[in-house]
Design an enzyme around this catalytic site. Structure first.
Site, PDB file in Angstrom:
ATOM      1  N   ALA A   1       0.845  -1.196   0.000  1.00 41.00           N
ATOM      2  CA  ALA A   1       0.000   0.000   0.000  1.00 41.00           C
ATOM      3  C   ALA A   1       0.873   1.235   0.000  1.00 41.00           C
ATOM      4  O   ALA A   1       1.941   1.265   0.607  1.00 41.00           O
ATOM      5  CB  ALA A   1      -0.914   0.027   1.223  1.00 41.00           C
ATOM      6  N   ASP A   2       0.402   2.266  -0.691  1.00 41.87           N
ATOM      7  CA  ASP A   2       1.045   3.566  -0.631  1.00 41.87           C
ATOM      8  C   ASP A   2       0.328   4.490   0.345  1.00 41.87           C
ATOM      9  O   ASP A   2       0.935   5.410   0.879  1.00 41.87           O
ATOM     10  CB  ASP A   2       1.091   4.194  -2.023  1.00 41.87           C
ATOM     11  N   ARG A   3      -0.948   4.251   0.548  1.00 41.94           N
ATOM     12  CA  ARG A   3      -1.697   5.005   1.551  1.00 41.94           C
ATOM     13  C   ARG A   3      -2.961   4.230   1.912  1.00 41.94           C
ATOM     14  O   ARG A   3      -3.683   3.753   1.035  1.00 41.94           O
ATOM     15  CB  ARG A   3      -2.079   6.393   1.018  1.00 41.94           C
TER      16      ARG A   3
ATOM     17  N   ALA B   1      -4.868   2.941  -1.373  1.00 43.92           N
ATOM     18  CA  ALA B   1      -4.232   3.321  -2.632  1.00 43.92           C
ATOM     19  C   ALA B   1      -2.973   2.476  -2.801  1.00 43.92           C
ATOM     20  O   ALA B   1      -2.131   2.407  -1.914  1.00 43.92           O
ATOM     21  CB  ALA B   1      -3.876   4.799  -2.629  1.00 43.92           C
TER      22      ALA B   1
END
Length: 389
Positions: free
Chosen positions: A249-251, A259
């Protein structure tokens, strides 16, 4: 041999240039925050945890090798300005902003301390940045352990197979990895039948980087194109005992919307359709409680030529010529391109969020409550609970 994407000692930072992989292993030296910004923007280093660490350390190297000022407040102002600049290199990845926020607090405290000079502020920053590198490896090992235990338990034991997307291993972190760390843990425990990695167009992080790590670690693995995932689950799901799709995950928003690399959303949809668990593996630094849902996450869009062009060494029909890299057009000239780097997977498609302290599962209302994990994180506490938080 342990794969190192980041090599750091006081005043010296080198990163493995991931644009040269899988055919060449070449380390680039970074001497300043500007070097760090370009390494992240150019994707020579990538992965949410790794870019936060590389950004922090690139500034540490610059501070170590230069004298900004003997005044504490002037060094602090310099550091804060550079941190704001570094955050602009990859705005979707919350780890980078989170690291900058924490480092700013440390710098402010050092600058406010009685009798501290510019050197003391610089040292406080450099020590904190170096500690981030150490902590990330420990966190990733925890993610791997908890994720492997959860998958094995929910699959009823026995060797299982796992699908993963993009690259979430040593190349995307300080070491070991998040989603790929779960695969490494399953393999180390003798619980992994096979890993399936997606090609991950358009930048091919799966075929270039994840496949590279899996081969490096002698983990049984198979590469597929992104468009083969649904067919894989239908045709080989039972035979290969595919128990989960695990992604990084990036966020992660407060409600669990996540995201991650473009293509993650469609994997979650096919996992739900085929009754396969869909898991997000990420350290708590990736959770952003200030972002209510995925609708508020800014998605970076990249140049269209990443879709229309591919680059690689020349192949003469027998061997690769590593001395000659060529860029080849694979699309019609003049075609419009939409190239978002990430997509957002709704929380309702996610079965669990694997963190370094356990796996967060949904409550009786089918909602994620990430506040407990984050309260412990913000207070610097490391709970020992295994399983749901």
């Amino acid at each position: 041999m342990v794969l190192e994407a980041i090599r750091y000692k006081d005043g010296d930072l080198k990163i493995l240039n991931q644009l040269k992989l899988p055919h060449q292993e070449e380390y680039d030296e970074l001497r300043s925050a500007e070097d760090g910004w370009h390494a992240i923007k150019d994707m020579r280093t990538r992965g949410a945890p790794a870019i936060a660490i590389v950004a922090a350390l690139s500034l540490a190297v610059e501070l170590h090798n230069s004298t900004i000022s003997d005044k504490a407040e002037e060094v602090a102002a310099f550091v804060l300005e550079k941190l704001d600049y570094l955050v602009t290199s990859r705005p979707t990845a919350v780890n980078l902003a989170d690291a900058a926020r924490k480092l700013k607090k440390i710098v402010d405290a050092a600058a406010s301390a009685k009798d501290n000079d510019g050197a003391a502020v610089s040292k406080a920053y450099c020590d904190a940045a170096a500690q981030m590198l150490i902590d990330d490896v420990s966190d990733n090992e925890g993610i791997g352990r908890h994720g492997a235990e959860w998958i094995t338990k929910n699959a009823g034991g026995g060797p299982v197979s796992v699908v993963t997307h993009c690259n979430t291993g040593s190349l995307a972190t300080a070491g070991y990895g998040t989603a790929l760390g779960v695969i490494r843990s399953l393999h180390a425990n003798g619980s992994l039948k096979r890993a399936f990695c997606t090609e991950t167009r358009p930048y091919n992080q799966g075929s270039r980087l994840t496949a590279f790590e899996l081969v490096h670690d002698h983990i049984p693995a198979t590469l597929i194109t992104d468009s083969m995932a649904s067919a894989l689950l239908r045709e080989k799901g039972a035979q290969e005992r595919i128990a989960a799709i695990v992604v990084g995950a990036d966020r992660v928003a407060a409600n669990g919307d996540t995201a991650n690399k473009i293509g993650t959303y469609q994997l979650a949809i096919t996992a739900k359709h085929h009754g396969v668990k869909f898991l997000v593996a990420a350290p708590r630094t990736t959770v952003d409680l200030e972002t209510e849902s995925g609708n508020r996450i800014v998605i970076e869009e990249r140049a269209g030529n990443e879709v229309t062009m591919v680059k690689g060494p020349r192949f003469d029909g027998v061997d690769l010529d590593l001395s000659k890299h060529e860029i080849v057009s694979i699309a019609a000239n003049g075609i419009d391109v939409w190239n978002p780097a990430f997509d957002v997977t709704p929380a309702e498609l996610i079965d669990g969020i694997i963190t370094e302290v356990g796996v967060v599962e949904k409550d009786s209302d089918g909602k994620f409550d990430l506040t407990l994990a984050m309260e412990a994180h913000n207070e610097g506490v490391k709970p020992t609970t295994v399983g749901g938080l």
